[in-house]
Each structure stands twice: as C-alpha cells, then as structure tokens.
Write an enzyme that holds these catalytic residues in place. Structure first.
Site, PDB file in Angstrom:
ATOM      1  N   ASN A  80       0.822  -1.214   0.000  1.00 38.20           N
ATOM      2  CA  ASN A  80       0.000   0.000   0.000  1.00 38.20           C
ATOM      3  C   ASN A  80       0.858   1.267   0.000  1.00 38.20           C
ATOM      4  O   ASN A  80       0.608   2.197  -0.773  1.00 38.20           O
ATOM      5  CB  ASN A  80      -0.951   0.004   1.195  1.00 38.20           C
ATOM      6  CG  ASN A  80      -1.911  -1.172   1.158  1.00 38.20           C
ATOM      7  OD1 ASN A  80      -1.933  -1.918   0.178  1.00 38.20           O
ATOM      8  ND2 ASN A  80      -2.690  -1.349   2.207  1.00 38.20           N
ATOM      9  N   THR A 109     -14.498  37.570 -32.172  1.00 37.19           N
ATOM     10  CA  THR A 109     -15.328  37.145 -31.043  1.00 37.19           C
ATOM     11  C   THR A 109     -16.599  36.575 -31.664  1.00 37.19           C
ATOM     12  O   THR A 109     -17.028  37.039 -32.736  1.00 37.19           O
ATOM     13  CB  THR A 109     -15.692  38.304 -30.090  1.00 37.19           C
ATOM     14  OG1 THR A 109     -16.453  39.264 -30.825  1.00 37.19           O
ATOM     15  CG2 THR A 109     -14.468  38.988 -29.509  1.00 37.19           C
ATOM     16  N   HIS A 110     -17.163  35.572 -31.032  1.00 36.31           N
ATOM     17  CA  HIS A 110     -18.347  34.884 -31.579  1.00 36.31           C
ATOM     18  C   HIS A 110     -18.090  34.377 -32.996  1.00 36.31           C
ATOM     19  O   HIS A 110     -19.025  34.260 -33.783  1.00 36.31           O
ATOM     20  CB  HIS A 110     -19.576  35.804 -31.580  1.00 36.31           C
ATOM     21  CG  HIS A 110     -19.778  36.535 -30.302  1.00 36.31           C
ATOM     22  ND1 HIS A 110     -20.504  36.028 -29.254  1.00 36.31           N
ATOM     23  CD2 HIS A 110     -19.295  37.737 -29.869  1.00 36.31           C
ATOM     24  CE1 HIS A 110     -20.499  36.887 -28.239  1.00 36.31           C
ATOM     25  NE2 HIS A 110     -19.759  37.935 -28.584  1.00 36.31           N
ATOM     26  N   ASN A 132      -6.830  16.688 -46.266  1.00 38.24           N
ATOM     27  CA  ASN A 132      -7.543  16.765 -44.985  1.00 38.24           C
ATOM     28  C   ASN A 132      -6.620  16.987 -43.793  1.00 38.24           C
ATOM     29  O   ASN A 132      -5.493  16.497 -43.777  1.00 38.24           O
ATOM     30  CB  ASN A 132      -8.349  15.476 -44.770  1.00 38.24           C
ATOM     31  CG  ASN A 132      -9.519  15.370 -45.731  1.00 38.24           C
ATOM     32  OD1 ASN A 132     -10.065  16.371 -46.167  1.00 38.24           O
ATOM     33  ND2 ASN A 132      -9.874  14.139 -46.076  1.00 38.24           N
ATOM     34  N   TYR A 154      -6.589   2.258   2.410  1.00 38.69           N
ATOM     35  CA  TYR A 154      -6.392   1.616   1.106  1.00 38.69           C
ATOM     36  C   TYR A 154      -7.561   0.693   0.773  1.00 38.69           C
ATOM     37  O   TYR A 154      -8.052  -0.041   1.620  1.00 38.69           O
ATOM     38  CB  TYR A 154      -5.085   0.801   1.079  1.00 38.69           C
ATOM     39  CG  TYR A 154      -4.887   0.123  -0.267  1.00 38.69           C
ATOM     40  CD1 TYR A 154      -4.315   0.799  -1.330  1.00 38.69           C
ATOM     41  CD2 TYR A 154      -5.349  -1.177  -0.488  1.00 38.69           C
ATOM     42  CE1 TYR A 154      -4.183   0.204  -2.581  1.00 38.69           C
ATOM     43  CE2 TYR A 154      -5.222  -1.779  -1.735  1.00 38.69           C
ATOM     44  CZ  TYR A 154      -4.637  -1.081  -2.769  1.00 38.69           C
ATOM     45  OH  TYR A 154      -4.522  -1.662  -4.002  1.00 38.69           O
ATOM     46  N   GLU A 177      -7.607  17.039 -36.405  1.00 44.28           N
ATOM     47  CA  GLU A 177      -8.871  16.499 -35.906  1.00 44.28           C
ATOM     48  C   GLU A 177      -8.636  15.456 -34.821  1.00 44.28           C
ATOM     49  O   GLU A 177      -9.396  15.358 -33.854  1.00 44.28           O
ATOM     50  CB  GLU A 177      -9.674  15.902 -37.063  1.00 44.28           C
ATOM     51  CG  GLU A 177     -10.142  16.973 -38.035  1.00 44.28           C
ATOM     52  CD  GLU A 177     -10.599  16.376 -39.361  1.00 44.28           C
ATOM     53  OE1 GLU A 177     -11.783  16.493 -39.677  1.00 44.28           O
ATOM     54  OE2 GLU A 177      -9.770  15.783 -40.072  1.00 44.28           O
ATOM     55  N   SER A 223      -8.377  11.657 -49.293  1.00 41.03           N
ATOM     56  CA  SER A 223      -9.633  10.920 -49.182  1.00 41.03           C
ATOM     57  C   SER A 223      -9.540   9.677 -50.038  1.00 41.03           C
ATOM     58  O   SER A 223      -8.958   9.708 -51.123  1.00 41.03           O
ATOM     59  CB  SER A 223     -10.786  11.804 -49.650  1.00 41.03           C
ATOM     60  OG  SER A 223     -11.875  10.995 -50.064  1.00 41.03           O
ATOM     61  N   LYS A 256      -4.190   3.396 -12.329  1.00 36.76           N
ATOM     62  CA  LYS A 256      -3.204   3.345 -13.409  1.00 36.76           C
ATOM     63  C   LYS A 256      -3.844   3.279 -14.792  1.00 36.76           C
ATOM     64  O   LYS A 256      -3.352   3.884 -15.736  1.00 36.76           O
ATOM     65  CB  LYS A 256      -2.279   2.154 -13.179  1.00 36.76           C
ATOM     66  CG  LYS A 256      -1.398   2.352 -11.952  1.00 36.76           C
ATOM     67  CD  LYS A 256      -0.650   1.108 -11.549  1.00 36.76           C
ATOM     68  CE  LYS A 256      -1.424   0.196 -10.610  1.00 36.76           C
ATOM     69  NZ  LYS A 256      -1.865   0.818  -9.356  1.00 36.76           N
ATOM     70  N   LYS A 298      -9.170  15.869 -52.330  1.00 38.34           N
ATOM     71  CA  LYS A 298      -9.147  16.252 -50.917  1.00 38.34           C
ATOM     72  C   LYS A 298      -7.751  16.307 -50.291  1.00 38.34           C
ATOM     73  O   LYS A 298      -6.875  15.524 -50.616  1.00 38.34           O
ATOM     74  CB  LYS A 298      -9.998  15.271 -50.084  1.00 38.34           C
ATOM     75  CG  LYS A 298     -11.487  15.413 -50.272  1.00 38.34           C
ATOM     76  CD  LYS A 298     -12.026  16.776 -49.878  1.00 38.34           C
ATOM     77  CE  LYS A 298     -12.001  17.014 -48.394  1.00 38.34           C
ATOM     78  NZ  LYS A 298     -13.078  16.360 -47.684  1.00 38.34           N
ATOM     79  N   GLN A 352      -6.247   0.339  -7.333  1.00 35.70           N
ATOM     80  CA  GLN A 352      -5.438  -0.243  -8.415  1.00 35.70           C
ATOM     81  C   GLN A 352      -5.884   0.286  -9.780  1.00 35.70           C
ATOM     82  O   GLN A 352      -5.096   0.330 -10.723  1.00 35.70           O
ATOM     83  CB  GLN A 352      -5.543  -1.765  -8.374  1.00 35.70           C
ATOM     84  CG  GLN A 352      -4.845  -2.460  -9.527  1.00 35.70           C
ATOM     85  CD  GLN A 352      -4.752  -3.953  -9.310  1.00 35.70           C
ATOM     86  OE1 GLN A 352      -4.111  -4.398  -8.368  1.00 35.70           O
ATOM     87  NE2 GLN A 352      -5.399  -4.733 -10.156  1.00 35.70           N
TER      88      GLN A 352
HETATM   89  N1  ARG Z   1      -1.639  -3.667  -7.210  1.00 33.21           N
HETATM   90  C1  ARG Z   1      -2.035  -2.915  -6.083  1.00 33.21           C
HETATM   91  C2  ARG Z   1      -2.437  -1.491  -6.519  1.00 33.21           C
HETATM   92  O1  ARG Z   1      -2.067  -1.107  -7.561  1.00 33.21           O
HETATM   93  C3  ARG Z   1      -0.926  -2.798  -5.109  1.00 33.21           C
HETATM   94  C4  ARG Z   1      -1.377  -2.690  -3.707  1.00 33.21           C
HETATM   95  C5  ARG Z   1      -2.035  -3.925  -3.306  1.00 33.21           C
HETATM   96  N2  ARG Z   1      -2.372  -3.872  -1.938  1.00 33.21           N
HETATM   97  C6  ARG Z   1      -3.227  -4.770  -1.412  1.00 33.21           C
HETATM   98  N3  ARG Z   1      -3.449  -4.623  -0.155  1.00 33.21           N
HETATM   99  N4  ARG Z   1      -3.806  -5.676  -2.108  1.00 33.21           N
HETATM  100  O2  ARG Z   1      -3.110  -0.802  -5.827  1.00 33.21           O
END
Ligand code: ARG
Length: 479
Positions: free
Chosen positions: A123, A168-169, A298, A330, A303, A290, A338, A296, A335
């Site tokens: 953690n 503007t606008h 583009n 925690y 975009e 295109s 990420k 074309k 998790q």
């Molecule tokens: N893979 C977990 C995360 O990204 C790591 C921490 C896990 N801790 C636990 N008590 N299971 O958060």
C-alpha cells in the site's frame, strides 16, 4: 531449510507472498481478473528505486545485515537492467509489479529477498511508485509543452507585422497580428507548465513508512528514505498516505487542460485551412487524402488532436469516480488509478509532439489574413474612441458610429465615404479616414498585453525568458 522459509516451496518465496492465511490455490479467474502486472510495468523502475531506499532504511535500523543489503542492491540492479533491456518478464500469477520484483529478487539472491518487505506494505509501496511516476510524467509533459511553445514563439517572431482579424463569436471583431494570436496559445501553455511544476512539487512526498495504513513498530527512518529518493519530506498521515491519489488527479487535470488547449489550437488551424478562410496551407507531409474524393487534402492530424482531448478529460472523471466513495484507507479499487492515468497522459504527450511537428511547417497566407483584417468596419470601435477624445460620451459615440456602419451597408457605399461626409457634418475639420487603417489602430494599442508593436515586442521577449526558465527547470529535474 532456513528458519522462516516457506515449506511449500522448499525455501524459495511462495509465488503468493500473502497466501499464508489461505488454504489451497487461488481460482485462476480471480488471478486473471485481479492482476495489474502488465500495466504496472511502467512502475518497475520506480518500484526498484523505492526498494533500494527501503533496503537502506532496513540496514541502518539494524534489521538486515550489511551483506544482505549488498545482495539486495545487486539483485535490484540486475532486475533494473532486465527492465531496461525488456527481458524482465512478470508472470500472470505475480499479481502486480511489487510481487513480480520480489519474486525475481528471490530467484536471484534467495534468502535476503525474504527480508526486503520488512516494515513495508504494497500500500505504501504503490503510493510511492505512483508519486515517482507522476513526477517523471510531469517532467515529460513539461518537455512536450516547451517543445510546442518553442514552435509558437519561433513562428510568432516572424509574424509580428502580419495583420489578422481577431474574432469574437467567430465574427470578425478587431485587427490583431498573427504573432499576438500565436502568443495567446503560448500563454495558455505557460499556465499549463506552471501547473505541472506545482503538482510535481506537491507529489514530492514519500509515503514510505506508512505501511499498510498505520506505520510500523520497527524503527525505520522515514525522513532519510525521503531524501534518498529526492523527495522533500515524508507524508504526514499514514492513513492518508496509502489512500491519497490527489497527485494523480492533479496530473490528469493538468493533462486534460493541456489537451483542451491543444484542441482549441487545432480547431483554429482547421478553420484557417478551409477554403472559406484560406489563412493557411497545410503541409502535404502532415496532411491526409480521401479514399474517394481525389481532390481532398484533410487535416486529420488536427482532428485527432481535437478528438483525443476526450481521453484525459474522461480519465480525470474516471479516477474521480474511483475515489469518490472510498472509505479510508487503502482499498483495491485504487489499483484502477493506473488504467486511467497512464494511457491518458501518453495520449497528451503524443498530441503535443504531433501538433508541434505540424505547426512548425504550416504556411500562413499573410495576404489573405491582411485582406480580412483590412475591412474598415473592424475599426468602428477606434472611431467611437476617437469621438470620446472629442468629449462625446461613449454610449453616444457607440450609437453614432453604429449608425454610420449601418448607413454605409444600407447604401452599399464604403465606410470611408460615409464617414468623411458625416465627419464634416459633425463639425470636425481633419480627415478621419486615416483612422480606418489597421496599422494606425495597432500602433495605438500599447497597453501591456495589447497587440501594439512595442507591447508585442515586450511579450515576445517575455516569452523567450519564460522558455529559458522552463528549460532550465527541466534540466534540473533530469540532470
Ligand atoms: N496492485 C495494487 C495497486 O495497484 C498494489 C497494492 C495492493 N495492496 C493490497 N493490499 N492488495 O493498488
């Protein structure tokens, strides 16, 4: 078998370091569902750095022998080089990068690896890894922002004299210069850079030592570990330390806002590239065709920059949603941070690079811009302000000039003609049509931040200084 070794594996670390309490193997579906080890790979280098700092605390506290410490460092260095060369291979049953590194370490050095997790939890470990990742990402994004700022400034320097209607606008409003328009984006990006630097600083605290949630009974020096990692100090509260992801949210907000700024710039360039505007020509090597219409050309890149801005915005909302209902401290929900953070930040880095590449090579059509900026009605405000100089109350002046514009339009005559007539009627002796020259108008706009030539030169100098300071900051972080 050494004391404390796992009898199930004949002395090696059991693949599930937490399995002591549980009977029998984990269901493979749970393994597949819960693993984060593949996306965690981006954390590997930071995880290893954190473990090195942690091993340092252990030996200083007398919890491991200097020989163990040496072996831990050697093993971690070996894993770091495997990560760098792409030969480090997590296994599906590793669950996450922390387990994968520990497992590999045990394969490499055996018994001392079993001591590394003393006084530490995944953690506080993952909180540290993610803070270090966030700081590195803030530096990378700053580099990307500086790259685009450099292009904006280079192009602006060559367009000091280029007249452009300001809008503007999306209606023509008053003349500015192309340099002034480009510097407006420079300004947005400067705020972005400042935000990145600030969040980089705020992320720079070490959660190491917060343990699972309540610290440790072992005498581990938190301050020293923080310094070793180049961080300012340990975090203040152990519960908060393992459940706080504010720094990741800040990075996502900064990324989302950069993306919004890029999207707005892309939109301006798309509009300007249309036949209707004709203010710029897209470089062929940055344009697409295109599959059906042979004529074309583009602006797909622009975009995509505009469309991809959705990603960091969505990721910001995504992570906010992950966090909003979590009780302290925690929870495994964390998790998920990420999967919101990593791809979103990567997409903004890529957009910065792509947009800078293209903007460096677009060719501006100065002629078209100047024509569009030279419509005398764009100087109606200047006329009204001239009347203010003559003592006319602004509201009266506004009405008067508005009347002239509408008369010129109604009679299908140029504003110059109508103006000359009524100027005499109003009892003024001079020729007012000089007021309808956009360059005269610009020359009178010299307040700080305005597009007059002197103010604009000051803005260009200021931008160059900001760029130098920004580059120096990045060098300090990377050097
Ligand atoms: N893979 C977990 C995360 O990204 C790591 C921490 C896990 N801790 C636990 N008590 N299971 O958060």
């Amino acid at each position: 078998m050494p004391p404390g070794a796992d009898p199930r594996t004949g002395g090696r670390v059991h693949p599930k370091a937490w399995s002591g309490r549980l009977q029998g193997p984990t269901d493979p579906l749970l393994e597949r569902y819960s693993t984060s080890v593949q996306e965690d790979l981006a954390l590997a280098e930071f995880d290893i750095r954190g473990s090195e700092a942690h091993a340092g605390r252990l030996v200083r506290a007398g919890l491991i022998r200097p020989g163990d410490h040496r072996q831990l460092l050697a093993g971690l260095e070996q894993i770091a080089s495997e990560v760098r060369s792409g030969t480090f291979e997590p296994r599906p049953e590793d669950e996450d990068i922390h387990m994968a590194v520990e497992r590999r370490l045990a394969e490499l050095i055996g018994e001392p690896a079993l001591r590394l997790h003393t006084g530490r939890s995944r953690n506080d470990q993952v909180a540290l890894d993610l803070r270090l990742w966030t700081r590195a990402a803030a530096v990378r994004l700053s580099q990307g922002v500086l790259g685009l700022e450099g292009v904006l400034l280079r192009r602006a320097r060559r367009e000091r004299e280029t007249l452009l209607p300001g809008y503007t606008h999306l209606q023509r409003a008053q003349p500015v210069t192309l340099a002034h328009h480009l510097l407006a984006y420079f300004e947005m990006l400067e705020r972005d850079r400042e935000r990145l630097q600030e969040l980089h600083r705020r992320a720079g605290l070490s959660p190491l030592g917060a343990g699972a949630l309540a610290g440790s009974t072992l005498p581990l020096d938190r301050r020293h570990a923080a310094r070793e990692l180049g961080l300012l100090a340990p975090t203040a509260n152990s519960l908060d330390s393992v459940s706080d992801r504010d720094f990741a949210l800040e990075l996502l907000f900064a990324s989302a806002l950069i993306a919004v700024h890029l999207s707005r710039l892309a939109e301006d360039l798309i509009l300007w590239s249309t036949a209707e505007f004709g203010f710029l020509e897209l470089p062929d090597r940055w344009s697409t065709g295109s599959s059906l219409m042979p004529q074309k050309k583009n602006p797909d890149l622009l975009e995509l920059v505009r469309g991809r801005a959705a990603r960091p915005v969505a990721a910001l909302l995504g992570l906010l949603m992950v966090l909003k209902g979590l009780p302290l401290s925690y929870n495994r929900d964390l998790q998920e941070d990420k999967s919101h953070l990593f791809p979103a930040v990567a997409s903004v880095e890529a957009s910065l690079e792509a947009l800078a590449g293209m903007l460096a090579e677009v060719s501006f059509n100065r002629q078209r811009m100047a024509e569009a900026a030279s419509d005398p009605v764009l100087l109606a405000t200047d006329l009204a302000e001239r009347l203010v100089h003559e003592g006319v109350p602004f509201r009266r002046a506004h009405e008067l000039v508005g009347g002239l514009v509408s008369r010129a339009e109604g009679e299908g005559r140029g504003l110059e003609l109508v103006l000359r007539e009524s100027w005499r009627e109003m009892g003024f002796a001079d020729d007012p049509t000089g007021l309808l020259d956009p360059r005269t108008s610009l020359a009178a706009r010299e307040q700080p931040g305005a597009p007059g030539p002197v103010a604009q030169s000051a803005a260009l100098r200021q931008a160059a200084a900001q760029l130098r300071r920004g580059r120096a900051w990045v060098r300090r972080q990377t050097g």
